[in-house]
Scaffold this active site. Sequence first.
Site, PDB file in Angstrom:
ATOM      1  N   ASP A  60       0.842  -1.203   0.000  1.00  0.00           N
ATOM      2  CA  ASP A  60       0.000   0.000   0.000  1.00  0.00           C
ATOM      3  C   ASP A  60       0.877   1.254   0.000  1.00  0.00           C
ATOM      4  OD1 ASP A  60       0.880  -0.057   2.611  1.00  0.00           O
ATOM      5  OD2 ASP A  60      -1.108   0.163   3.524  1.00  0.00           O
ATOM      6  N   SER A  61       2.212   1.060   0.059  1.00  0.00           N
ATOM      7  CA  SER A  61       3.147   2.164  -0.161  1.00  0.00           C
ATOM      8  C   SER A  61       2.949   2.744  -1.561  1.00  0.00           C
ATOM      9  CB  SER A  61       4.595   1.695   0.018  1.00  0.00           C
ATOM     10  OG  SER A  61       4.819   0.485  -0.679  1.00  0.00           O
ATOM     11  N   ASP A 113      -1.307  -6.239  -0.601  1.00  0.00           N
ATOM     12  CA  ASP A 113      -1.360  -5.565   0.703  1.00  0.00           C
ATOM     13  C   ASP A 113      -2.770  -5.021   0.933  1.00  0.00           C
ATOM     14  OD1 ASP A 113      -0.232  -4.689   3.033  1.00  0.00           O
ATOM     15  OD2 ASP A 113       0.973  -3.090   2.124  1.00  0.00           O
ATOM     16  N   GLU A 118      -1.867  -5.410   8.449  1.00  0.00           N
ATOM     17  CA  GLU A 118      -1.120  -4.849   9.578  1.00  0.00           C
ATOM     18  C   GLU A 118      -1.836  -5.107  10.903  1.00  0.00           C
ATOM     19  OE1 GLU A 118      -0.424  -0.652   8.899  1.00  0.00           O
ATOM     20  OE2 GLU A 118       0.560  -1.022   6.963  1.00  0.00           O
ATOM     21  N   GLU A 162       8.620  -4.155  11.067  1.00  0.00           N
ATOM     22  CA  GLU A 162       9.063  -2.850  10.538  1.00  0.00           C
ATOM     23  C   GLU A 162       9.488  -1.914  11.665  1.00  0.00           C
ATOM     24  OE1 GLU A 162       6.494  -1.030   7.646  1.00  0.00           O
ATOM     25  OE2 GLU A 162       7.640   0.839   7.648  1.00  0.00           O
TER      26      GLU A 162
HETATM   27  O1  KIV Z   1       3.432  -1.161   1.732  1.00  0.00           O
HETATM   28  C1  KIV Z   1       4.612  -1.532   1.844  1.00  0.00           C
HETATM   29  O2  KIV Z   1       5.476  -1.258   0.998  1.00  0.00           O
HETATM   30  C2  KIV Z   1       4.973  -2.319   3.021  1.00  0.00           C
HETATM   31  C3  KIV Z   1       6.416  -2.655   3.203  1.00  0.00           C
HETATM   32  C4  KIV Z   1       7.139  -1.496   3.748  1.00  0.00           C
HETATM   33  C5  KIV Z   1       6.610  -3.867   4.038  1.00  0.00           C
HETATM   34  O3  KIV Z   1       4.131  -2.633   3.799  1.00  0.00           O
END
Ligand code: KIV
Length: 278
Positions: A45-46, A84, A116, A183
């Site tokens: 989700d980044s 994600d 998460e 993290e």
């Molecule tokens: O969304 C993402 O890129 C992540 C990573 C930092 C593990 O959750």
Amino acid sequence: MDKPLTIPDIMAAKGQRKLTMLTAYDYPTALLVDRCGIDMILVGDSLAMVVLGHKDTLAVTMDQMIHHTKAVTSAVKRAVVIGDMPFMSYQASVEQAVLNAGRFLKEGGAQAIKLEGGAQVIPQIKAIVNAGIPVQGHLGLTPQSVAQLGGFKVQGKSAEAAKRLVDDAYALAEAGCFSIVLEAIPMEIAEIITEKCPVPTIGIGAGKHCDGQVLVFHDLVGLFDKFVPKFVKRYANISKEIESAIKNFKQEVENGEFPSEKHSFTIPKQELEKLKNG
Ligand code: KIV
């Protein structure tokens, strides 16, 4: 080509070899990452921050995540692709969590999902695993809780907070997670979790003792410099390369150097004559 990796392969790697995971959000990047033999590709989700330009990860939607997951899975032949779960796609109810997790497999073509949280998301994890969907957990700095955490800060620095992390890791493994992202936590705590936890730990800012490491692709290649956390190691400065290519293109168009004959098409001479002679 190596045969496609499976979730049991990832679990079996614990204690045998280090695992690697990178994010990807599109077809060409996923092709490169997979070609290099990275074990897991996370459609993180980044995406919200490094591709869509938001200030945090909260705004990205299920539809956007599925759209990008499809692009990634079109490219990948070997790595395990993990979708994600975005903010508010699993927090409100167990039923919504299962249905949204299912979309990543059914529509996106992913093999697993990540979400998460610790004890508070155990019911969701159990229900998703019961539906036959592999789940990767995520503890420590959980960016979807950035408001509650008061910013992107290292977690688990007191004995009490560290104990909560260790307990959460156990609970996640017990609930059926096949691996857990850790993290931004002290390396000593990640080492304890990695030793005691039966499933692979994948660290990002959690030190060298984890069973594997993950980075955001744009951080690794130097394509995102708005915010560079301490734990990021840049292996390239691709922004500079891209800028230089763009500047060269602009200059060559402006001074008439591009396109040359090499990059142009021609009509046979006699056809050209006919055309000219009416
Ligand atoms: O969304 C993402 O890129 C992540 C990573 C930092 C593990 O959750």
